[in-house]
Write an enzyme that holds these catalytic residues in place. Structure first.
Site, PDB file in Angstrom:
ATOM      1  N   GLY A 258     -53.398   2.492 -64.197  1.00 21.42           N
ATOM      2  CA  GLY A 258     -53.417   2.884 -65.696  1.00 21.42           C
ATOM      3  C   GLY A 258     -54.507   2.673 -66.578  1.00 21.42           C
ATOM      4  O   GLY A 258     -55.001   3.366 -67.343  1.00 21.42           O
ATOM      5  N   ALA A 259     -54.809   1.357 -66.589  1.00 19.27           N
ATOM      6  CA  ALA A 259     -56.064   0.731 -67.246  1.00 19.27           C
ATOM      7  C   ALA A 259     -56.456  -0.520 -66.561  1.00 19.27           C
ATOM      8  O   ALA A 259     -55.855  -1.041 -65.787  1.00 19.27           O
ATOM      9  CB  ALA A 259     -55.598   0.781 -68.520  1.00 19.27           C
ATOM     10  N   MET A 260     -57.517  -0.991 -67.104  1.00 19.17           N
ATOM     11  CA  MET A 260     -58.184  -2.408 -66.710  1.00 19.17           C
ATOM     12  C   MET A 260     -58.515  -3.233 -67.883  1.00 19.17           C
ATOM     13  O   MET A 260     -59.231  -2.732 -68.542  1.00 19.17           O
ATOM     14  CB  MET A 260     -59.040  -2.087 -65.553  1.00 19.17           C
ATOM     15  CG  MET A 260     -60.031  -3.254 -65.054  1.00 19.17           C
ATOM     16  SD  MET A 260     -58.747  -4.211 -64.035  1.00 19.17           S
ATOM     17  CE  MET A 260     -59.278  -5.955 -64.388  1.00 19.17           C
ATOM     18  N   GLU A 261     -58.188  -4.597 -67.561  1.00 21.43           N
ATOM     19  CA  GLU A 261     -58.538  -5.408 -68.788  1.00 21.43           C
ATOM     20  C   GLU A 261     -59.704  -6.164 -68.932  1.00 21.43           C
ATOM     21  O   GLU A 261     -60.025  -7.369 -69.592  1.00 21.43           O
ATOM     22  CB  GLU A 261     -57.353  -6.517 -68.798  1.00 21.43           C
ATOM     23  CG  GLU A 261     -57.406  -7.588 -67.456  1.00 21.43           C
ATOM     24  CD  GLU A 261     -56.610  -7.282 -66.437  1.00 21.43           C
ATOM     25  OE1 GLU A 261     -56.217  -5.590 -66.419  1.00 21.43           O
ATOM     26  OE2 GLU A 261     -56.220  -7.914 -65.793  1.00 21.43           O
ATOM     27  N   ASN A 262     -60.968  -5.548 -68.424  1.00 18.43           N
ATOM     28  CA  ASN A 262     -62.300  -6.074 -68.105  1.00 18.43           C
ATOM     29  C   ASN A 262     -62.518  -6.866 -69.776  1.00 18.43           C
ATOM     30  O   ASN A 262     -62.541  -6.171 -70.894  1.00 18.43           O
ATOM     31  CB  ASN A 262     -63.272  -4.998 -67.927  1.00 18.43           C
ATOM     32  CG  ASN A 262     -62.907  -4.274 -66.858  1.00 18.43           C
ATOM     33  OD1 ASN A 262     -62.738  -4.431 -65.752  1.00 18.43           O
ATOM     34  ND2 ASN A 262     -62.875  -2.799 -67.185  1.00 18.43           N
ATOM     35  N   HIS A 294     -50.575  -3.712 -73.517  1.00 19.08           N
ATOM     36  CA  HIS A 294     -50.893  -4.585 -72.300  1.00 19.08           C
ATOM     37  C   HIS A 294     -52.133  -5.211 -71.731  1.00 19.08           C
ATOM     38  O   HIS A 294     -52.491  -6.455 -71.536  1.00 19.08           O
ATOM     39  CB  HIS A 294     -50.183  -3.764 -71.039  1.00 19.08           C
ATOM     40  CG  HIS A 294     -50.140  -4.162 -69.753  1.00 19.08           C
ATOM     41  ND1 HIS A 294     -49.089  -4.943 -69.119  1.00 19.08           N
ATOM     42  CD2 HIS A 294     -51.288  -4.611 -68.661  1.00 19.08           C
ATOM     43  CE1 HIS A 294     -49.418  -5.409 -67.897  1.00 19.08           C
ATOM     44  NE2 HIS A 294     -50.695  -5.106 -67.617  1.00 19.08           N
ATOM     45  N   GLU A 295     -53.087  -3.920 -72.013  1.00 21.46           N
ATOM     46  CA  GLU A 295     -54.339  -4.549 -71.423  1.00 21.46           C
ATOM     47  C   GLU A 295     -54.971  -5.477 -72.368  1.00 21.46           C
ATOM     48  O   GLU A 295     -55.842  -6.586 -72.175  1.00 21.46           O
ATOM     49  CB  GLU A 295     -55.490  -3.125 -71.370  1.00 21.46           C
ATOM     50  CG  GLU A 295     -54.959  -2.302 -70.495  1.00 21.46           C
ATOM     51  CD  GLU A 295     -54.605  -2.607 -69.171  1.00 21.46           C
ATOM     52  OE1 GLU A 295     -55.120  -3.923 -68.684  1.00 21.46           O
ATOM     53  OE2 GLU A 295     -53.806  -2.325 -68.442  1.00 21.46           O
ATOM     54  N   HIS A 298     -53.956  -8.856 -72.102  1.00 20.86           N
ATOM     55  CA  HIS A 298     -54.442  -9.707 -70.885  1.00 20.86           C
ATOM     56  C   HIS A 298     -55.539 -10.540 -71.260  1.00 20.86           C
ATOM     57  O   HIS A 298     -56.048 -11.635 -70.620  1.00 20.86           O
ATOM     58  CB  HIS A 298     -54.936  -8.580 -69.958  1.00 20.86           C
ATOM     59  CG  HIS A 298     -53.984  -8.443 -69.004  1.00 20.86           C
ATOM     60  ND1 HIS A 298     -53.367  -9.310 -68.144  1.00 20.86           N
ATOM     61  CD2 HIS A 298     -53.623  -7.104 -68.296  1.00 20.86           C
ATOM     62  CE1 HIS A 298     -52.613  -8.577 -67.114  1.00 20.86           C
ATOM     63  NE2 HIS A 298     -52.983  -7.351 -67.121  1.00 20.86           N
ATOM     64  N   GLU A 317     -49.559 -10.582 -64.565  1.00 21.10           N
ATOM     65  CA  GLU A 317     -49.304  -9.363 -64.501  1.00 21.10           C
ATOM     66  C   GLU A 317     -47.703  -9.439 -65.242  1.00 21.10           C
ATOM     67  O   GLU A 317     -47.250  -8.655 -66.185  1.00 21.10           O
ATOM     68  CB  GLU A 317     -49.278  -8.543 -63.353  1.00 21.10           C
ATOM     69  CG  GLU A 317     -50.442  -8.070 -62.945  1.00 21.10           C
ATOM     70  CD  GLU A 317     -51.229  -7.612 -63.920  1.00 21.10           C
ATOM     71  OE1 GLU A 317     -50.811  -6.907 -65.096  1.00 21.10           O
ATOM     72  OE2 GLU A 317     -52.638  -7.326 -63.975  1.00 21.10           O
TER      73      GLU A 317
HETATM   74  N1  HT7 Z   1     -55.053  -5.751 -63.877  1.00 17.26           N
HETATM   75  C1  HT7 Z   1     -55.093  -4.007 -63.506  1.00 17.26           C
HETATM   76  C2  HT7 Z   1     -55.113  -3.716 -62.183  1.00 17.26           C
HETATM   77  C3  HT7 Z   1     -55.676  -2.607 -61.712  1.00 17.26           C
HETATM   78  C4  HT7 Z   1     -56.022  -2.335 -60.416  1.00 17.26           C
HETATM   79  C5  HT7 Z   1     -55.556  -2.967 -59.376  1.00 17.26           C
HETATM   80  C6  HT7 Z   1     -56.153  -2.335 -58.021  1.00 17.26           C
HETATM   81  C7  HT7 Z   1     -56.870  -1.099 -58.135  1.00 17.26           C
HETATM   82  C8  HT7 Z   1     -57.129  -0.501 -59.354  1.00 17.26           C
HETATM   83  C9  HT7 Z   1     -56.606  -1.016 -60.436  1.00 17.26           C
HETATM   84  N2  HT7 Z   1     -56.866  -0.746 -61.920  1.00 17.26           N
HETATM   85  C10 HT7 Z   1     -56.354  -1.605 -62.623  1.00 17.26           C
HETATM   86  C11 HT7 Z   1     -54.322  -3.283 -64.451  1.00 17.26           C
HETATM   87  C12 HT7 Z   1     -53.296  -4.065 -65.257  1.00 17.26           C
HETATM   88  O1  HT7 Z   1     -52.154  -4.358 -64.656  1.00 17.26           O
HETATM   89  O2  HT7 Z   1     -53.551  -4.253 -66.605  1.00 17.26           O
HETATM   90 ZN    ZN Z   2     -51.688  -5.944 -66.223  1.00 20.07          ZN
END
Ligand code: HT7
Ligand code: ZN
Length: 853
Positions: A258-262, A294-295, A298, A317
């Site tokens: 869904g998304a990533m919390e960089n 959510h992101e 984080h 998580e």
């Molecule tokens: N913490 C993020 C995890 C995630 C991820 C893991 C494996 C491969 C691709 C990915 N993209 C994002 C997402 C989250 O829980 O916020």
């Molecule tokens: Zn997360």
């Protein structure tokens, strides 16, 4: 494949306080020059182990000198630094974003470059320890063609930029906060920005930016509002302030999750950023709000306090899902949000806990960590936090989280650290509660009422079923909220009480009632358990109408429907009148709270009905569920038509009431569609055509897609022509067809997979077609096994391109023990066929082989 065990954790031999990266960006080949300052932690000399994945070092230097004392160990780089206790290690690598179809590391999406490093993607960019307990300060320089990549972004702040030779430009970014490599991010592309700002509680001005492709800007406002609301909420509820001057979000169309919390540079699947009334449903809007939150959350629960190792994944998580659930509840309806969360838990996590892939929220071992981004880690993990908060109350819970954040800020922590902070901060003994971290499986509570000289009591027996590798379970600490009511009009009641179960059996006194009281159990879903409690239809109907806890009212009506359906599927039909009456009564509240009513009157899903049975009979479940739906549709026809008679709320109105109104209209249309009434296709087509927004349009299209009318063909065609250039909406077109209740759905999916707009390269598209099919119980489990074959064919075709997304399609095949022998044999045969493929990824190998056990 190698199995990694939690018990084998050792602190890193080398820390890397500083990382400098220099990228010469190009879609086909990007040159990466990395400089790692390394400091030895181990007492004795030990080589520096740098993890790599598909990399070859073009050059290695140590303290500025060319270095030959290195070797490859598989994909990893081992650098022998002799007696040194500190050094600067420089490594050059060349990577190929355009051919990175796994979407891990640095990859190309629609001409832009972006990264995904969690969990182990950084090692596909450069050699590095790439473990979450190695935290570094990052300085990132990137240079590339100014026309192709006018925007250059990374974590932290941009501290310099300029033009380079040959039409290039460059930017230098610095992130002051030490972070693990999985939070590194870089984006380069032709993007436009929605800019805004937020003033933090200490008065600092934070610049906000949501970056998208040209043409998408007017669909970013909801995400921006969600971001500002999240920032304010985290200050108000947890006292957590944002800690950089800049917060950027970039939306990309090709994304595995869904998304990533960089840190300071979240990267999102476009699905969770872009929304306008014409293209997004209310569910999509809520998804955007929830994932943005959510992101953002984080930043504290995950980034400032990160995980020591990936076995602790639920530390960030589970806690962050709990935080985003509470946020969404505060932004909308707490009761409806709880119902949605529990429905998701039951649909995704309970089956996982009951199957071959069951694992505790803190697993003991894994082969491929990507396979552990599961509903157990996320959603059951959130329920475990929810239980702690329930037991101590909001104020004490906040004391616990304050202590956790203070104590572990800047650290890589463990689940045990979290529990200890709650114990000490909130003042509660969680010794037995810790079993929730180590025991898999959904506890089952069996209840019975007992009478002792006029007083009533509840006898509770708890069992936790065996799961792979865990045959014997100990009783858990379970916070169970309950109340009891007299149904005789006397008003006698046991008010809401929180009982903490600790033993295998326990008696709970309820007090004096003249007759058997109606028991309101697991109110608010205070614990993630299954409750077995035989109750008469009349008692459930009474609770559905009178319970003062909305979640318990919902549960009572669902249980009544479930009991009716399970009896019908088992050939013990007992009539549908009790359900019809209870729904009719619930509909009376439609004007006041349409959102709640819409949830309450929905029939349980086919999958959830199957979960109640020893052997799932998908055909009978489909048949009986449709029959009940038709009976309800017919008996309450005037109410359904009345709901649909008025105008729909304007699509631009996103108030709780308007969303609830639209949801209820969708439910009403579905009930009418289950009957054989002739005018329904025309009615659905009119709603489809008149709709001023996607919620109504999609609901009508989905309803038509189940049937066989001319209107179905026309609506699908109109929808396709109108939205063929909008990938997120085109996903819906694929999805509604794969959700269809038609008997030919598997064939239709097979055909759609050949459609020119279908592609394996985009995970959203794959999920919209194949993910929807495996969620369509009767179609996926079609008696001839065609559904199984189709999914296995997909897994095999997708694995070489994108093993993560491929492996995520396997769990439905692993539920074979729940089906009849013929189906079970076909499901196992497909798993075996998958495993027989040469060169299978670690991801798919682990999921398929465990699914056979
Ligand atoms: N913490 C993020 C995890 C995630 C991820 C893991 C494996 C491969 C691709 C990915 N993209 C994002 C997402 C989250 O829980 O916020
Ligand atoms: Zn997360």
């Amino acid at each position: 494949p190698v199995t990694i065990h939690r018990g084998d954790y050792r602190p890193p031999d080398w820390q890397v306080p500083d990382v400098a990266l220099d990228f010469a960006l190009a879609v086909e080949a990007t040159r990466v020059a990395a400089a790692l300052s390394v400091v030895r932690q181990a007492d004795a000399p030990t080589p520096l182990v740098l993890r790599g994945d598909g990399l070859t070092p073009a050059a290695v230097r140590v303290d500025g000198e060319g270095w030959n004392d290195w070797r490859m160990d598989g994909a990893d780089l081992i650098v022998d630094l002799g007696e040194r206790t500190a050094a600067t290690v420089e490594i050059d690598t060349l990577i190929h974003p355009a051919s990175n179809t796994q979407l891990m590391g640095l990859y190309a999406s629609n001409g832009m470059l972006c990264t995904q490093c969690e969990a182990e993607g950084f090692r596909r960019i450069t050699f590095h320890p790439d473990r979450p307990d190695v935290l570094s300060r990052y300085k990132v320089r990137m240079e590339g063609d100014k026309a192709a990549f006018p925007i250059l972004l990374s974590n932290g702040n941009c501290i310099a930029k300029g033009d380079g030779a040959g039409g290039n430009h460059w930017a230098l970014w610095e992130d002051p906060w030490p972070k693990p490599s999985y939070l590194f991010a870089l984006v380069a592309g032709d993007l436009v920005v929605n800019r805004d700002s937020f003033t933090t509680m200490s008065g600092r001005e934070v610049e906000l930016g949501i970056w998208v492709r040209d043409g998408d800007l007017d669909r970013t406002e909801h995400a921006m509002q969600a971001l500002k609301d999240s920032m304010a909420w985290d200050e108000r509820v947890y006292g957590r302030e944002y800690d950089l001057d800049l917060f950027n979000i970039v939306a990309v169309s090709d994304f595995n999750m869904g998304a990533m919390e960089n840190k300071g540079l979240n990267v999102f699947n476009t699905r969770y950023i872009l929304a306008d009334p014409d293209t997004a449903t209310d569910v999509d809007y809520d998804g955007v709000e929830g994932v943005v939150a959510h992101e953002y959350f984080h930043n504290w629960s995950g980034n400032r306090v990160t995980c020591r190792d990936w076995f602790q994944l639920s530390l960030k998580e589970g806690f962050t899902v709990y935080r985003d659930q509470c946020f969404s509840a505060d932004m909308g309806s707490p009761a409806v949000k709880r119902i949605e969360d529990v429905r998701l838990l039951r649909a995704a996590q309970f089956p996982e806990d009951a199957g071959p892939l069951a694992h505790p929220i803190r697993p003991d071992s894994f082969q491929e960590i990507s396979n552990f981004y599961t509903a157990t880690i996320y959603n059951k993990g959130a329920e475990i936090i929810h239980m702690m908060a329930t037991m101590v109350g909001a104020d004490r819970f906040r004391k616990g989280t304050d202590l956790y954040f203070e104590r572990h800020d800047g650290e890589a922590a463990t689940c045990e650290d979290f529990v200890r902070a709650i114990e000490e901060g909130a003042g509660i003994d969680l010794t037995q509660f810790r079993l929730w971290y180590s025991q898999a499986g959904t506890p089952r509570l069996t209840l019975s009422l007992a009478q002792e000289s006029g007083d009533w009591a509840l006898d509770v027996t708890q069992t936790v079923p065996p799961t792979p590798g865990q045959d014997d379970k100990q009783p858990m600490m379970i916070p169970l909220k309950l109340a009891a009511f007299a149904m005789d009009g006397s008003g006698a009641a046991l008010p809401e009480t929180l009982v903490t179960l600790t033993g295998a059996t326990q008696r709970v006194p309820l007090g004096a009632f003249a007759a058997r009281p109606a028991l309101s159990i697991n109110r608010g879903f205070s614990a993630p358990v299954i409750v077995d409690f035989a109750r008469a239809d009349g008692e459930l109907a009474w609770l559905a109408a009178n319970d003062d806890d909305p979640f318990a009212r919902y549960e009572a009506l669902q249980q009544l429907m479930l009991d009716t359906l399970v009896a019908a599927v088992s050939g013990k039909a007992r009539g549908s009148q009790a359900v019809i009456d209870a729904i009719g009564q619930t509909l009376a509240g439609a004007a006041t709270d349409p959102a709640f009513v819409a949830e309450a009157v929905l029939l349980p899903s086919e999958a959830f009905i199957g979960d109640q049975m020893v052997t799932v009979d998908p055909g009978a479940i489909r048949r009986e569920r449709l029959a009940l739906q038709a009976a309800i549709g017919t008996a309450l026809e005037s109410q359904w038509r009345a709901i649909l008679a008025g105008a729909a709320p304007p699509a631009t109105d996103l108030s709780r009431k308007a969303k609830g109104g639209r949801r209820l209209r969708g439910v009403a249309l579905a009930y009418l569609a289950a009957t054989a009434m002739d005018d329904v296709p025309a009615l659905a087509f009119r709603i489809f055509s008149d709709a001023d927004g996607m919620t109504e349009r999609q609901a009508a299209l989905a309803t038509l897609a189940h049937g066989d009318s001319d209107e179905r063909v026309a609506a699908l065609d109109i929808f396709y022509q109108r939205y063929r250039d909008n990938p997120l909406v085109l996903d819906k077109w694929f999805q509604v067809q794969a959700w269809s209740l038609r008997a030919d759905t598997v064939d239709a999916v097979k055909e759609l997979a050949q459609h020119p707009d279908f592609t394996l390269a985009n995970p959203n598209r794959v999920r919209s077609l194949y993910g929807a099919l495996s969620g369509n119980q009767a179609a996926f489990h079609q008696a001839d096994g065609a559904g199984y074959r189709l999914i296995a064919d997909l897994v095999i075709a997708l694995d070489p391109k994108n093993p993560q997304t491929s492996a995520r399609m396997i769990p439905p095949l692993g539920r074979w023990k729940r089906f009849d022998d013929a189906r079970a044999a076909m499901m196992k045969a497909e798993l075996e066929r998958i495993l027989a493929q040469p060169g299978l990824s670690r991801d798919v190998t682990e999921q398929a082989s465990k699914s056979l056990l």
